[in-house]
Design a protein around this motif. Structure first.
Motif, PDB file in Angstrom:
ATOM      1  N   LEU A  13       0.646   5.644  -7.297  1.00  0.00           N
ATOM      2  CA  LEU A  13       0.817   4.912  -6.045  1.00  0.00           C
ATOM      3  C   LEU A  13       0.714   3.410  -6.261  1.00  0.00           C
ATOM      4  CD1 LEU A  13      -1.207   6.954  -3.390  1.00  0.00           C
ATOM      5  CD2 LEU A  13       1.245   6.505  -3.365  1.00  0.00           C
ATOM      6  N   TRP A  14      -0.278   2.984  -7.004  1.00  0.00           N
ATOM      7  CA  TRP A  14      -0.497   1.565  -7.231  1.00  0.00           C
ATOM      8  C   TRP A  14       0.646   0.952  -8.033  1.00  0.00           C
ATOM      9  CZ3 TRP A  14      -2.273  -2.392  -5.166  1.00  0.00           C
ATOM     10  CH2 TRP A  14      -2.764  -3.515  -5.848  1.00  0.00           C
ATOM     11  N   ALA A  17       3.667   0.573  -5.705  1.00  0.00           N
ATOM     12  CA  ALA A  17       3.404  -0.491  -4.733  1.00  0.00           C
ATOM     13  C   ALA A  17       3.543  -1.865  -5.371  1.00  0.00           C
ATOM     14  CB  ALA A  17       2.005  -0.311  -4.148  1.00  0.00           C
ATOM     15  N   LEU A  43      -0.444  -2.305  -1.192  1.00  0.00           N
ATOM     16  CA  LEU A  43      -0.873  -0.934  -0.900  1.00  0.00           C
ATOM     17  C   LEU A  43      -1.907  -0.981   0.221  1.00  0.00           C
ATOM     18  CD1 LEU A  43      -0.649   2.077  -1.722  1.00  0.00           C
ATOM     19  CD2 LEU A  43      -2.620   1.683  -3.240  1.00  0.00           C
ATOM     20  N   SER A  66      -5.540  -4.369  -3.126  1.00  0.00           N
ATOM     21  CA  SER A  66      -5.026  -3.502  -2.072  1.00  0.00           C
ATOM     22  C   SER A  66      -5.733  -3.835  -0.767  1.00  0.00           C
ATOM     23  CB  SER A  66      -5.201  -2.025  -2.457  1.00  0.00           C
ATOM     24  OG  SER A  66      -6.563  -1.725  -2.680  1.00  0.00           O
ATOM     25  N   ILE A 215      -3.384   8.414   0.350  1.00  0.00           N
ATOM     26  CA  ILE A 215      -4.385   7.559  -0.306  1.00  0.00           C
ATOM     27  C   ILE A 215      -5.715   8.286  -0.407  1.00  0.00           C
ATOM     28  CG2 ILE A 215      -5.819   5.512   0.093  1.00  0.00           C
ATOM     29  CD1 ILE A 215      -3.284   3.977   0.666  1.00  0.00           C
TER      30      ILE A 215
END
Length: 221
Positions: A13-14, A17, A43, A66, A215
């Motif tokens: 995910l990171w 993003a 994010l 984030s 998340i």
């Protein structure tokens, strides 16, 4: 406890993003675009009193850079949760935005405000009174994303089928997201985004990702 961002899902995910943010800033700042880099983290963790009852525990495991968008929806413990989130985000080098509650944002020294679609008209006055605040706003169609003004970014949802309040809404899909992200506004994708499908958004033109369950699954304790 694993270090934040070191799990496979969190890392996916990171990475997506950050890729989106870099690409969006290059498009808007390069080739005569002249726009400064986005102030909005790439994010965003959106909270929900029912689905994320202890959001500070998730925030404590998210990567520096984030952000958390705290939406209390009138919960009685809003101040207590906001204070915990402010402590967690500060210790992690993260941003904290408060949903639809400027007074609470002031009390906990949040970094900005997130507006519901019905309240986007307040963005102009807020940007004048709080120029240091990051302002984001919810939109639910490509047309609304293109029309919203005076925001650092619009959060467009649901991109994929989602749970919670968005469960009854039709997913807009990647094609609509891509068209919206090609406009003047920076667009953050929200709705049904997980570590498994995030890579499908890598070239959509959005400037970042947002999620609730995705998340929690990737960074939750």
């Amino acid at each position: 406890m694993d270090e934040p961002g070191t799990t496979e899902d969190g890392g996916r995910l990171w990475a997506v993003a950050q890729h989106l943010a870099r690409a969006a800033d290059a498009v808007r700042g390069g080739e005569g675009g002249g726009r400064p880099p986005s102030r909005v983290p790439p994010l965003l963790f959106f909270t929900d009193p029912q689905r994320t009852p202890r959001p500070w525990e998730v925030a404590a495991r998210m990567p520096p850079g984030s952000a958390v968008v705290y939406r209390h929806f009138g919960a009685a413990d809003a101040l207590d949760v906001a204070v915990r989130l402010r402590q967690a985000t500060r210790s992690r080098g993260m941003r904290l935005l408060i949903g639809m509650d400027a007074e609470l944002a002031d009390r906990v020294e949040a970094d900005g405000l997130h507006l519901a679609e019905r309240a986007l008209s307040a963005a102009y006055s807020l940007s004048g009174r709080r120029p240091g605040w990051i302002l984001t706003g919810a939109v639910h169609s490509g047309e609304a994303a293109l029309a919203a003004l005076d925001l650092d970014a619009v959060v467009l949802s649901p991109v994929f089928p989602a749970g919670g309040p968005s469960a009854g809404k039709a997913a807009i899909g990647v094609e609509t997201l891509t068209r919206a992200a090609g406009g003047i506004n920076r667009v953050i994708a929200l709705g049904g985004i997980t570590a498994s499908n995030a890579a499908s958004l890598a070239e959509c033109g959005a400037c970042g990702l947002a999620a609730i369950g995705g998340i929690v699954d990737a960074f939750g304790p």
